[in-house]
Design a protein around this motif. Structure first.
Motif, mmCIF file in Angstrom:
data_model
loop_
_atom_site.group_PDB
_atom_site.id
_atom_site.type_symbol
_atom_site.label_atom_id
_atom_site.label_comp_id
_atom_site.label_asym_id
_atom_site.label_seq_id
_atom_site.Cartn_x
_atom_site.Cartn_y
_atom_site.Cartn_z
ATOM 1 N N TYR A 175 0.831 -1.206 0.000
ATOM 2 C CA TYR A 175 0.000 0.000 0.000
ATOM 3 C C TYR A 175 0.867 1.259 0.000
ATOM 4 C CZ TYR A 175 -4.287 -2.655 0.461
ATOM 5 O OH TYR A 175 -5.349 -3.482 0.213
ATOM 6 N N GLN A 176 0.222 2.421 -0.020
ATOM 7 C CA GLN A 176 0.939 3.683 -0.156
ATOM 8 C C GLN A 176 1.620 4.135 1.127
ATOM 9 O OE1 GLN A 176 1.488 5.385 -3.082
ATOM 10 N NE2 GLN A 176 0.661 3.461 -3.873
ATOM 11 N N ASP A 180 -3.058 4.111 4.648
ATOM 12 C CA ASP A 180 -3.682 3.312 3.601
ATOM 13 C C ASP A 180 -3.687 1.830 3.965
ATOM 14 O OD1 ASP A 180 -4.869 2.963 1.121
ATOM 15 O OD2 ASP A 180 -2.956 2.743 0.075
ATOM 16 N N SER A 181 -2.523 1.314 4.358
ATOM 17 C CA SER A 181 -2.410 -0.117 4.629
ATOM 18 C C SER A 181 -3.159 -0.532 5.885
ATOM 19 C CB SER A 181 -0.940 -0.526 4.730
ATOM 20 O OG SER A 181 -0.285 0.172 5.771
ATOM 21 N N ASN A 184 -6.919 -0.499 5.593
ATOM 22 C CA ASN A 184 -7.401 -1.701 4.919
ATOM 23 C C ASN A 184 -7.441 -2.891 5.877
ATOM 24 O OD1 ASN A 184 -8.112 -3.134 2.298
ATOM 25 N ND2 ASN A 184 -6.399 -4.362 3.038
#
Length: 200
Positions: A175-176, A180-181, A184
Motif C-alpha cells: 500500500y501507499q 492506507d495499509s 485496509n
C-alpha cells in the motif's frame, strides 16, 4: 517459541501514523477485569466452520469496496497451515505488489501459546519485534504487530483476539503508507468479525 516466530513472520508488520488511536499494550493486572496474560474475551467467537476454507471469512462482495474483486487463494494443507500458524487466504490486488492475507492462528492455540497472551509473550521474548494495541475491532482487542514496524512502507499487520486462546491476523502489503495499509487491515478485520458474529 518456533510457532510464535512463525506467527510473527505471517504478520508482516504495519504502520505508525495510521487510522485508529494506538495505545500501549496493557500489562497483566492493569485492571481488575483482566487476568494475567492479557484481556479476557467476554464473548468468544467460533472459527471452526471456516478452517476448511478461510476465504469464506471475508465474502467477496464485501471485499470489493477494498479493491479486491477476484476470489482469494486458500491455504489449508501446507506446513504453515497445518503445523505452524494456521489456515489462511490471500487476495491479490489490481495493482502489482498489492495484496492481503487473512490467517486464523490455530497453530499457536493448539500449542497452548495462542490469543493475546501469546502475542504478549512473543513480544516479551523478542520473537515478535513490534506490538502496539489499537482500538478494538467490533468489540475485540486488536494489535498492530509484526517482526518489525513496517507500516510507513505500506505493510500493515493486525492481530485481533477472538477467544482467550485465539487470534486471527490481517496483513496488507504494497500500500501507499501507514494510513492506507492499516485502514485496509482494520476494515477487513471488521468484515471477519461480522462474519463470525453471523452478520450480513
Amino acid at each position: 517459541m518456533t510457532l510464535l516466530v512463525a506467527a510473527a513472520a505471517a504478520l508482516s508488520a504495519c504502520s505508525g501514523e495510521t487510522g485508529g488511536n494506538p495505545k500501549p499494550v496493557e500489562t497483566a493486572g492493569s485492571t481488575a477485569a483482566e487476568q494475567p496474560g492479557g484481556p479476557k474475551i467476554a464473548n468468544p467467537l467460533d472459527v471452526s466452520a471456516y478452517l476448511g476454507n478461510p476465504c469464506d471469512l471475508t465474502p467477496l462482495e464485501k471485499l470489493s469496496a477494498a479493491g479486491y474483486t477476484e476470489p482469494g487463494e486458500p491455504k489449508t494443507e501446507d506446513d504453515v497451515a497445518k503445523v505452524l500458524a494456521g489456515p489462511s487466504c490471500h487476495w491479490s490486488g489490481a495493482e502489482p505488489g498489492v495484496g492481503m492475507t487473512v490467517q486464523v492462528q490455530t497453530g499457536n492455540r493448539d500449542n497452548g501459546i495462542g490469543g493475546v497472551a501469546g502475542l504478549e509473550k512473543a513480544k516479551q521474548g523478542r520473537q515478535l519485534g513490534f506490538l502496539e494495541q489499537t482500538e478494538d475491532v467490533g468489540g475485540y482487542p486488536a494489535f498492530f504487530a509484526g517482526q518489525s514496524d513496517r507500516r510507513a512502507t505500506g505493510s500493515c499487520g493486525l492481530a485481533v483476539g477472538v477467544a482467550d486462546d485465539l487470534t486471527f491476523t490481517v496483513t496488507s502489503l504494497g500500500y501507499q503508507g501507514a494510513q492506507d495499509s492499516c485502514d485496509n487491515s482494520v476494515r477487513v478485520a471488521g468484515i471477519v468479525i461480522d462474519t463470525l458474529k453471523g452478520g450480513a
